[in-house]
Scaffold this active site. Structure first.
Site, PDB file in Angstrom:
ATOM      1  N   ARG A 112      43.261  29.237  -4.991  1.00 29.60           N
ATOM      2  CA  ARG A 112      44.392  28.437  -5.441  1.00 29.60           C
ATOM      3  C   ARG A 112      45.602  29.340  -5.637  1.00 29.60           C
ATOM      4  NH1 ARG A 112      42.117  24.934  -3.438  1.00 29.60           N
ATOM      5  NH2 ARG A 112      40.945  23.250  -4.423  1.00 29.60           N
ATOM      6  N   GLU A 141      52.929  24.686  -2.356  1.00 33.54           N
ATOM      7  CA  GLU A 141      52.567  24.569  -0.939  1.00 33.54           C
ATOM      8  C   GLU A 141      53.335  23.394  -0.368  1.00 33.54           C
ATOM      9  OE1 GLU A 141      48.325  24.143  -0.719  1.00 33.54           O
ATOM     10  OE2 GLU A 141      48.015  26.283  -0.831  1.00 33.54           O
ATOM     11  N   HIS A 160      47.038  26.676   4.036  1.00 36.48           N
ATOM     12  CA  HIS A 160      45.854  26.127   3.363  1.00 36.48           C
ATOM     13  C   HIS A 160      44.924  25.497   4.399  1.00 36.48           C
ATOM     14  CE1 HIS A 160      44.509  24.580  -0.819  1.00 36.48           C
ATOM     15  NE2 HIS A 160      43.474  24.831  -0.057  1.00 36.48           N
TER      16      HIS A 160
END
Length: 195
Positions: A112, A141, A160
């Site tokens: 994370r 993000e 990601h």
């Protein structure tokens, strides 16, 4: 224009993971799988976790437990973050931690974004406190287009997408459906995340 001197290409080369030392922060299911793969590359595996794994688990992957992160970091060529984001892990990697790492080390975050103090990371990378960063996650993000991390030559950022394979996504869909069906039927979910 003649041949380019080999010294100009020095910083474009990577470093070998084989026979290097990997520090894993978070030795749960994913961390343990990372350790198995690291062992296959002949890496020395160190780990920091809330709790120590069993002797059998440690023996299987050749892992050595470090009760504190600060003891482990100076030993590592690579540090990979695979722990959950909790109040205790938020900012687990900051200025102090980067200064404890080798100047030749690389931080890898597949967990994370908020685990890393990104301002401290920018400083560590700019000042060459550490060699490089590989980030599959950031905060936020996506990063704003003008974020300093996007301008550094010693950073790799993926969107990601570490699990973006057909097989993994198929498994994720199946697991999600199993959880939904179990919840509708009033049964316990097969992969419930308990916070």
């Amino acid at each position: 224009m003649g041949p380019v001197p080999i010294t100009e290409f020095k910083d474009t080369k990577g470093v070998d993971v084989c026979f290097s030392t990997l520090g894993i922060v978070g030795m749960g299911k994913i961390g343990y799988q990372v350790a198995k793969r690291a062992k296959a590359f002949g890496m020395k595996v160190l780990y920091h976790n809330r709790s120590k794994r069993s002797r059998e688990d440690e023996h299987e992957v050749g892992a050595q437990y470090y009760p504190t992160l600060h003891e482990m970091l100076p030993q590592c060529d690579f540090v990979v973050l695979v722990c959950p984001h909790t109040p205790q892990t938020e900012g687990i990697m900051g200025d102090t931690e980067f200064k404890l790492m080798k100047s030749t080390s690389t931080i890898v975050n597949i967990a994370r974004g908020k685990l890393i103090d990104q301002d401290a990371l920018v400083t560590a990378l700019t000042n060459h406190t550490i060699r490089a960063a590989a980030l599959d996650v950031t905060y936020p993000e996506p990063l704003p287009r003008d974020h300093p991390l996007l301008k550094l030559p010693n950073v790799i950022i993926s969107p990601h997408s570490g699990t973006a394979t057909v097989q993994t996504r198929d498994k994720m869909w199946c697991l999600m459906l199993e959880n939904i069906i179990a919840a509708i039927e009033g049964k316990s979910m097969p992969s419930e995340v308990k916070l």
